[in-house]
Design a protein around this motif. Structure first.
Motif, PDB file in Angstrom:
ATOM      1  N   LEU A 124       0.824  -1.211   0.000  1.00 56.72           N
ATOM      2  CA  LEU A 124       0.000   0.000   0.000  1.00 56.72           C
ATOM      3  C   LEU A 124       0.857   1.260   0.000  1.00 56.72           C
ATOM      4  CD1 LEU A 124      -3.021   0.685   0.038  1.00 56.72           C
ATOM      5  CD2 LEU A 124      -2.860   0.883   2.521  1.00 56.72           C
ATOM      6  N   HIS A 125       1.948   1.249   0.755  1.00 49.57           N
ATOM      7  CA  HIS A 125       2.806   2.428   0.873  1.00 49.57           C
ATOM      8  C   HIS A 125       3.928   2.455  -0.165  1.00 49.57           C
ATOM      9  CE1 HIS A 125       1.295   4.234   4.659  1.00 49.57           C
ATOM     10  NE2 HIS A 125       0.971   2.991   4.982  1.00 49.57           N
ATOM     11  N   GLY A 126       4.192   1.283  -0.777  1.00 54.10           N
ATOM     12  CA  GLY A 126       5.305   1.216  -1.714  1.00 54.10           C
ATOM     13  C   GLY A 126       6.657   1.236  -1.021  1.00 54.10           C
ATOM     14  N   GLY A 127       6.679   0.881   0.247  1.00 60.27           N
ATOM     15  CA  GLY A 127       7.914   0.866   1.032  1.00 60.27           C
ATOM     16  C   GLY A 127       7.632   0.490   2.468  1.00 60.27           C
ATOM     17  N   LEU A 128       8.618   0.699   3.335  1.00 58.27           N
ATOM     18  CA  LEU A 128       8.516   0.277   4.727  1.00 58.27           C
ATOM     19  C   LEU A 128       7.903   1.323   5.656  1.00 58.27           C
ATOM     20  CD1 LEU A 128      12.026  -1.442   5.084  1.00 58.27           C
ATOM     21  CD2 LEU A 128       9.810  -2.580   4.841  1.00 58.27           C
TER      22      LEU A 128
END
Length: 338
Positions: A124-128
């Motif tokens: 969802l965020h495209g990252g951590l």
């Protein structure tokens, strides 16, 4: 009913709880069944009752495990996208747990839950950014604690039992440990409900908070209806049974006698109790299987079937990347569809 996505998330969570009841809960009664203290059917019904009590009573006393799960990931401020991602993560957990059940591998639904939620948040965020490291590190602590504490307590308690009963005739010890092991299996089932039930209550609570656009990082009171709902569904799942898991844990890994089964159950229950009190989400599967290994090591290390241990260890290692990847992919697919 007015929010179809929330209803989907809750139904999927209940599906995960049901799957947990028949794939993970049988670990609690495996030793009791294979040592012939109880029939599989009687043990499964007993486990269903004590799973129910574990979820319900421990949640009234201490619900910090559920709060840890709620705060572990951040699905963002968009309630629609958040519920879609959460539903995708839950779907991934059902797929992973069902595959484990088909192959008779006692994988950890606790770790599958954490991995699926993390995979969904990353997608969802495209990252951590959506992963709360401070809460996630408790999972690492839990892995270490459940493995080492389970093995150590299994070895220690079995050693003490051997010393106490070393001069008692076998016919008396057999009778004593038949009933003692039923008590051990009941306590293990209770603690399974206390640990795993809270984790899934945390997910349903997370669904409700996300649907209402509320902050998921705050502490909230666990609703009574949620405790009862999760208790009943987990008890129902346990009543369905899990004979493949019972065989893998109770027969294939170590050939157990009654006093050994009792020692393993008590050791795992103690490890889970202290983990629950301190709000650390640990794997009941890890605690029970490592306790059995510790019990087997009292006689000799060669008593442990390391080929089965290796298979289980591989399943545990693969759970985080495997279920996390499925959660990531399903989140991408769900967000594209919905």
């Amino acid at each position: 009913m007015l929010n179809p996505l929330l209803m989907l998330a809750v139904i999927l969570t209940l599906g995960v709880i049901l799957v947990n009841g028949w794939t993970d809960a049988p670990n609690a009664i495996a030793t009791c069944v294979v040592t012939r203290c109880m029939s599989a059917r009687s043990a499964i019904w007993m486990a269903a009752v004590f799973n129910f009590l574990g979820v319900f009573l421990m949640s009234l006393v201490n619900a910090t495990v559920a709060e840890t799960i709620t705060k572990m990931v951040d699905f963002g401020s968009n309630s629609h996208e958040a519920i879609v991602a959460l539903s995708a993560a839950l779907f991934a957990i059902v797929v992973w747990a069902t595959l484990a059940w088909v192959f008779g591998i006692p994988t950890s639904e606790s770790h599958a839950l954490i991995a699926g939620l993390t995979g969904g948040a990353i997608a969802l965020h495209g990252g951590l950014e959506g992963v709360n490291g401070a809460e996630w590190v408790k999972v690492i602590y839990g892995m270490i604690i459940s493995v080492f504490l389970g093995f150590f307590l299994g070895w220690l308690i079995c050693k003490i039992v051997v010393l106490i009963f070393r001069n008692v005739e076998r016919r008396y010890t057999e009778k004593f440990f038949r009933f003692a092991q039923i008590f051990g299996a009941a306590s293990m089932s209770f603690m399974h409900g206390a640990q795993d039930g809270q984790k899934f209550m945390g997910v349903i609570l997370l669904s409700v908070l996300l649907a209402n656009g509320q902050n998921t990082s705050v502490s909230v009171q666990m609703p009574l209806w949620l405790m009862i709902l999760c208790s009943v569904v987990m008890g129902l799942g346990t009543s369905i049974g899990g004979k493949k898991i019972i065989k893998s844990v109770g027969m294939d890994m170590v050939k157990l006698e009654k006093y050994q089964g009792f020692s393993a159950d008590i050791a795992a229950s103690v490890a889970l109790f202290f983990s629950s009190i301190f709000g650390i989400p640990v794997s009941t599967t890890h605690a029970k299987t490592t306790a059995i290994m510790g019990v087997g090591a009292v006689k000799r290390i060669s008593a442990i079937n390391f080929s089965v241990v290796k298979e289980m260890g591989l399943a545990w290692i693969l759970t985080f990347p495997g279920c996390g990847l499925i959660g990531y992919i399903m989140t991408k697919i769900f967000t594209a569809i919905f």
